[in-house]
Design a protein around this motif. Structure first.
Motif, PDB file in Angstrom:
ATOM      1  N   PRO A   1       0.834  -1.200   0.000  1.00 31.33           N
ATOM      2  CA  PRO A   1       0.000   0.000   0.000  1.00 31.33           C
ATOM      3  C   PRO A   1       0.867   1.248   0.000  1.00 31.33           C
ATOM      4  N   VAL A   2       0.377   2.289  -0.612  1.00 31.29           N
ATOM      5  CA  VAL A   2       1.124   3.541  -0.692  1.00 31.29           C
ATOM      6  C   VAL A   2       0.377   4.618   0.058  1.00 31.29           C
ATOM      7  N   HIS A   3       1.084   5.660   0.456  1.00 35.24           N
ATOM      8  CA  HIS A   3       0.504   6.799   1.150  1.00 35.24           C
ATOM      9  C   HIS A   3       0.644   8.019   0.262  1.00 35.24           C
ATOM     10  N   PHE A   4      -0.426   8.801   0.177  1.00 35.62           N
ATOM     11  CA  PHE A   4      -0.457   9.920  -0.770  1.00 35.62           C
ATOM     12  C   PHE A   4      -0.949  11.172  -0.055  1.00 35.62           C
ATOM     13  N   ASP A   5      -0.270  12.286  -0.275  1.00 36.75           N
ATOM     14  CA  ASP A   5      -0.651  13.555   0.335  1.00 36.75           C
ATOM     15  C   ASP A   5      -1.729  14.208  -0.517  1.00 36.75           C
ATOM     16  N   PRO A   6      -3.003  14.234  -0.063  1.00 41.08           N
ATOM     17  CA  PRO A   6      -4.081  14.788  -0.899  1.00 41.08           C
ATOM     18  C   PRO A   6      -3.969  16.287  -1.099  1.00 41.08           C
ATOM     19  N   ALA A   7      -3.120  16.967  -0.272  1.00 40.40           N
ATOM     20  CA  ALA A   7      -3.009  18.421  -0.410  1.00 40.40           C
ATOM     21  C   ALA A   7      -2.081  18.826  -1.552  1.00 40.40           C
ATOM     22  N   SER A   8      -1.257  17.895  -2.044  1.00 36.41           N
ATOM     23  CA  SER A   8      -0.315  18.253  -3.108  1.00 36.41           C
ATOM     24  C   SER A   8      -1.038  18.376  -4.447  1.00 36.41           C
ATOM     25  N   THR A   9      -0.491  19.198  -5.326  1.00 37.63           N
ATOM     26  CA  THR A   9      -1.037  19.392  -6.663  1.00 37.63           C
ATOM     27  C   THR A   9      -0.190  18.626  -7.670  1.00 37.63           C
ATOM     28  N   ILE A  10      -0.834  17.802  -8.470  1.00 37.82           N
ATOM     29  CA  ILE A  10      -0.142  16.972  -9.455  1.00 37.82           C
ATOM     30  C   ILE A  10      -0.145  17.701 -10.791  1.00 37.82           C
ATOM     31  N   VAL A  11       1.021  17.836 -11.389  1.00 38.14           N
ATOM     32  CA  VAL A  11       1.147  18.507 -12.683  1.00 38.14           C
ATOM     33  C   VAL A  11       0.987  17.455 -13.774  1.00 38.14           C
ATOM     34  N   VAL A  12      -0.033  17.621 -14.614  1.00 38.00           N
ATOM     35  CA  VAL A  12      -0.364  16.672 -15.675  1.00 38.00           C
ATOM     36  C   VAL A  12       0.009  17.292 -17.016  1.00 38.00           C
ATOM     37  N   GLY A  13       0.834  16.603 -17.778  1.00 36.88           N
ATOM     38  CA  GLY A  13       1.298  17.120 -19.063  1.00 36.88           C
ATOM     39  C   GLY A  13       0.458  16.610 -20.220  1.00 36.88           C
ATOM     40  N   GLY A  14       0.313  17.460 -21.252  1.00 34.16           N
ATOM     41  CA  GLY A  14      -0.436  17.072 -22.430  1.00 34.16           C
ATOM     42  C   GLY A  14      -0.024  17.857 -23.654  1.00 34.16           C
ATOM     43  N   ASP A  15      -0.368  17.305 -24.819  1.00 29.32           N
ATOM     44  CA  ASP A  15      -0.054  17.931 -26.108  1.00 29.32           C
ATOM     45  C   ASP A  15      -1.117  18.980 -26.414  1.00 29.32           C
TER      46      ASP A  15
ATOM     47  N   SER B   1       7.286  17.580 -27.775  1.00 29.27           N
ATOM     48  CA  SER B   1       8.687  17.360 -27.395  1.00 29.27           C
ATOM     49  C   SER B   1       8.990  18.030 -26.071  1.00 29.27           C
ATOM     50  N   GLU B   2       8.459  19.257 -25.856  1.00 30.44           N
ATOM     51  CA  GLU B   2       8.699  19.957 -24.602  1.00 30.44           C
ATOM     52  C   GLU B   2       8.030  19.231 -23.434  1.00 30.44           C
ATOM     53  N   VAL B   3       6.832  18.723 -23.663  1.00 26.41           N
ATOM     54  CA  VAL B   3       6.123  18.026 -22.588  1.00 26.41           C
ATOM     55  C   VAL B   3       6.854  16.742 -22.213  1.00 26.41           C
ATOM     56  N   ARG B   4       7.334  15.992 -23.218  1.00 27.52           N
ATOM     57  CA  ARG B   4       8.112  14.780 -22.924  1.00 27.52           C
ATOM     58  C   ARG B   4       9.354  15.106 -22.106  1.00 27.52           C
ATOM     59  N   ALA B   5      10.036  16.195 -22.487  1.00 32.40           N
ATOM     60  CA  ALA B   5      11.229  16.611 -21.750  1.00 32.40           C
ATOM     61  C   ALA B   5      10.846  17.043 -20.336  1.00 32.40           C
ATOM     62  N   GLY B   6       9.693  17.715 -20.172  1.00 34.04           N
ATOM     63  CA  GLY B   6       9.256  18.149 -18.850  1.00 34.04           C
ATOM     64  C   GLY B   6       9.027  16.990 -17.906  1.00 34.04           C
ATOM     65  N   LEU B   7       8.576  15.840 -18.417  1.00 35.16           N
ATOM     66  CA  LEU B   7       8.410  14.667 -17.562  1.00 35.16           C
ATOM     67  C   LEU B   7       9.761  14.158 -17.071  1.00 35.16           C
ATOM     68  N   GLN B   8      10.727  14.132 -17.983  1.00 32.79           N
ATOM     69  CA  GLN B   8      12.035  13.603 -17.617  1.00 32.79           C
ATOM     70  C   GLN B   8      12.758  14.493 -16.608  1.00 32.79           C
TER      71      GLN B   8
ATOM     72  N   GLY C   1      11.343  16.491 -14.391  1.00 34.53           N
ATOM     73  CA  GLY C   1      10.609  16.647 -13.152  1.00 34.53           C
ATOM     74  C   GLY C   1       9.658  17.819 -13.093  1.00 34.53           C
ATOM     75  N   HIS C   2       9.554  18.630 -14.155  1.00 38.98           N
ATOM     76  CA  HIS C   2       8.603  19.742 -14.145  1.00 38.98           C
ATOM     77  C   HIS C   2       7.165  19.237 -14.322  1.00 38.98           C
ATOM     78  N   ILE C   3       7.005  18.039 -14.853  1.00 35.36           N
ATOM     79  CA  ILE C   3       5.689  17.419 -15.039  1.00 35.36           C
ATOM     80  C   ILE C   3       5.690  16.086 -14.306  1.00 35.36           C
ATOM     81  N   ASP C   4       4.619  15.813 -13.563  1.00 32.82           N
ATOM     82  CA  ASP C   4       4.544  14.593 -12.758  1.00 32.82           C
ATOM     83  C   ASP C   4       4.061  13.388 -13.552  1.00 32.82           C
ATOM     84  N   ILE C   5       3.110  13.598 -14.481  1.00 41.21           N
ATOM     85  CA  ILE C   5       2.499  12.468 -15.184  1.00 41.21           C
ATOM     86  C   ILE C   5       2.001  12.931 -16.540  1.00 41.21           C
ATOM     87  N   LEU C   6       2.137  12.072 -17.545  1.00 41.69           N
ATOM     88  CA  LEU C   6       1.571  12.321 -18.868  1.00 41.69           C
ATOM     89  C   LEU C   6       0.257  11.557 -18.960  1.00 41.69           C
ATOM     90  N   GLN C   7      -0.810  12.209 -19.431  1.00 47.45           N
ATOM     91  CA  GLN C   7      -2.129  11.569 -19.470  1.00 47.45           C
ATOM     92  C   GLN C   7      -2.370  10.788 -20.755  1.00 47.45           C
TER      93      GLN C   7
END
Length: 604
Positions: free
Chosen positions: A52-66, A108-115, A117-123
């Protein structure tokens, strides 16, 4: 780059691309595939963590997209993120209690942002073994089909191998860029920053072919008016489309996997999928086309009839053919009615689960466990207080008033029993509401018994009490109290009442407008009645005849499916009753549900 919070208003997809491509059977098969894949992965630990994992619900997740990949994800005309991926992410964030921020840009910028750390997850990232070296993937939430596009005057091709040796336009850093490089096409590829640029270059004649995802390609043809570009080979490659995080960030991926599973099971995924990636409406036969084909058939027929001497024989033959056709139509209609009846229970259950959301499936058990402890412990506390009361009272008489819990004992000796009683009543009410919800969601088999309509109304009102409280300050219920019993199924009638009350609440423009619900007995007509009246926006006169038609809704922009009243009408008809609507735009709506009272002989 563009930012957007999950709570922001979703902008509608461009109406020019409301036509859809996939068949509903394919959507159903794919939805089953998603559920199976998710269950298999969860069982094997393939993409999910073992602990099981623990997650901080107060944090904001940065989602990247084209910013330019419609209809999956794009920036709309108002500058806001939109598309299938965006709606799916918002639904997952809502059920998981997460805060998300969308960050859109060139791919290309969004892919680089994931690597970096500026973006947390790609949708939306297509799965490949090469990409698996740097990212972790969720189970696929859809399949993206890729097509070959060309100008109308270009020689058509049937597959990728026929493109070898030709200059091919392809979206840079997209999955087809990777696939074509693996197939040895690298020297012949012409890379573009966006699919739109690839389609524009193709239309201008700079290359003969472009390999682009099928839905974005069709959208761009419409949006950019590229009338000389057509798909020459559809679905040449099909890729699994997933969420993706940096390799090792399994805690965040687990949250999205869990949310995706909930959204799929509650039916939200199907709504989002159909909204953006659904099917074409069947083409309509115009009056002019019908007249043209009718003339093409009737004119030769009249000529033949005019020159033939066998009029009587021909006429009898046509009558026989028509009789056979009518008999076949009747048989097909009866078959369709039987099929509709067979699926009616499934439609009713789906509508019920859409109303309940994830409350019953994910929360009822967790509510009952702590509430059960309260119901066990509160009576113990009451006995402790009763036993200690004499000692406290003696101390009060001998030494005067004293503080107990920060409040003088002279006040608390009256308050403590009341507080304990209220706590026990509240816990009992929680248990009753949860049991009502579980009974409401449980699939019934349609058995009918003698029931009290007032009791059914009270149960339904408990189910929708939070919605009523959040919608209006003026709710009034006037129940008859001694109605004769009617024969029916309590769960199904609860569903009808829930739908009527929810519709009334949703029609209110503000909290100062009210809702009234009442029951009565019309002895001369032999029926009991339920009336629901709201002071809402009302229904336009031209819409009233279609309110109970399947899939007709005036609230499609806010997520209405058009199934609630249709299913309710079917349930009422099964009970031998009737639904009557009276309304006018701007003056509220009144709905009257009538149910027959069985004769005494039948009751016996």
């Amino acid at each position: 780059m563009v930012h957007d919070a999950c709570t922001g208003t979703r902008k509608s997809f461009d109406k020019k691309f409301r036509t859809r491509i996939f068949h509903p059977v394919a959507g159903l098969i794919f939805l089953t595939f998603l559920l199976f894949t998710h269950a298999a992965l969860a069982a094997s630990g393939g993409l999910l963590p073992d602990q099981p994992v623990h997650f901080d619900p107060a944090s904001t997740i940065v989602v990247g997209g084209d910013r330019a990949y419609p209809p999956y994800e794009f920036i709309d005309k108002d500058g806001n993120p939109a598309g299938y991926n965006v709606d799916l992410t918002r639904a997952i964030a809502e059920v998981m209690g997460m805060k998300v921020e969308f960050r859109f840009g060139n791919w290309s910028e969004v892919r680089a942002g994931l690597q970096d750390g500026h973006i947390d997850i790609l949708q939306g990232l297509s799965y490949s073994a090469q990409r698996l070296q740097s990212v972790d993937f969720s189970p696929p939430h859809t399949i993206v089909h890729h097509a070959i596009f060309a100008r109308r005057d270009t020689k058509p091709v049937r597959g990728l191998e026929e493109l070898r040796g030709k200059k091919v336009l392809v979206f840079q850093d997209g999955i087809m860029h990777e696939r074509l490089k693996q197939l040895g096409f690298a020297k012949d590829l012409v890379l573009t920053p966006t699919p739109a640029e690839a389609m524009r270059l193709l239309a201008s004649g700079q290359c003969d072919y472009a390999v682009v995802a099928q839905l974005p390609g069709m959208y761009l043809i419409r949006e950019l008016h590229l009338t000389n570009v057509v798909p020459v080979a559809k679905a040449v490659v099909s890729e699994q489309y997933c969420y993706a995080v940096n390799r090792g960030n399994r805690e965040l991926l687990t949250r999205f996997n869990e949310g995706l599973a909930i959204v799929i099971k509650t039916g939200q995924y199907a709504e989002i999928y159909n909204r953006w990636l659904g099917v074409n409406d069947p083409p309509r036969v115009t009056r002019e086309l019908a007249i043209r084909y009718g003339a093409m058939i009737l004119v030769p027929l009249l000529v033949i009839l005019a020159v033939t001497a066998l009029w009587s024989k021909t006429l009898h033959k046509r009558v026989a053919e028509r009789t056979t056709a009518l008999a076949q139509e009747v048989a097909e209609r009866n078959k369709a009615l039987e099929e509709l009846k067979r699926h009616q229970d499934k439609l009713i259950q789906a509508d019920k689960m859409a109303s309940l959301g994830t409350l019953v499936s994910g929360v009822a058990h967790e509510i009952n466990n702590p509430n059960g402890l309260l119901l066990l412990d509160i009576p113990v506390l009451k006995r402790v207080h009763d036993d200690a009361g004499e000692i406290l009272e003696t101390h009060f008489q001998e030494h005067g008033d004293f503080m107990l819990g920060g409040v003088p004992y002279s006040e608390m000796r009256e308050e403590i029993p009341r507080i304990l009683d209220e706590m026990q009543d509240g816990a009992q009410r929680i248990k009753r509401i949860v049991n009502d919800l579980k009974d409401f969601a449980r699939k019934d088999m349609g058995q009918k018994t003698l029931i009290d309509l007032d009791a059914v109304v009270r149960t339904a009102l408990r189910l929708v009490d939070p919605t009523i409280r959040s919608s209006t300050n003026h709710f009034q219920a006037a129940l008859h109290g001694s109605l004769p019993n009617v024969r029916g199924n309590a769960q199904r009638l609860e569903q009808v009442i829930v739908n009527l009350v929810l519709n009334a609440c949703q029609a209110l423009p503000d909290r100062e407008c009210g809702v009234f619900i009442g029951t009565s007995y019309q002895q001369d007509e032999g029926v009991v009645r339920l009336q629901v009246t709201d002071q809402g926006v009302g229904v336009a006169e031209e819409h009233l005849p279609y309110l109970m038609d399947p899939f007709f809704t005036t609230k499609r922009d806010s997520g209405g499916t058009g199934l609630g009243l249709s299913v309710s009408a079917g349930i009422v008809e099964e009970h031998g009753g009737a639904l009557q609507f009276s309304s006018a735009a701007g003056s509220g709506t009144t709905v009257i549900l009538s149910l027959p009272v069985p004769h005494r002989s039948k009751e016996a």
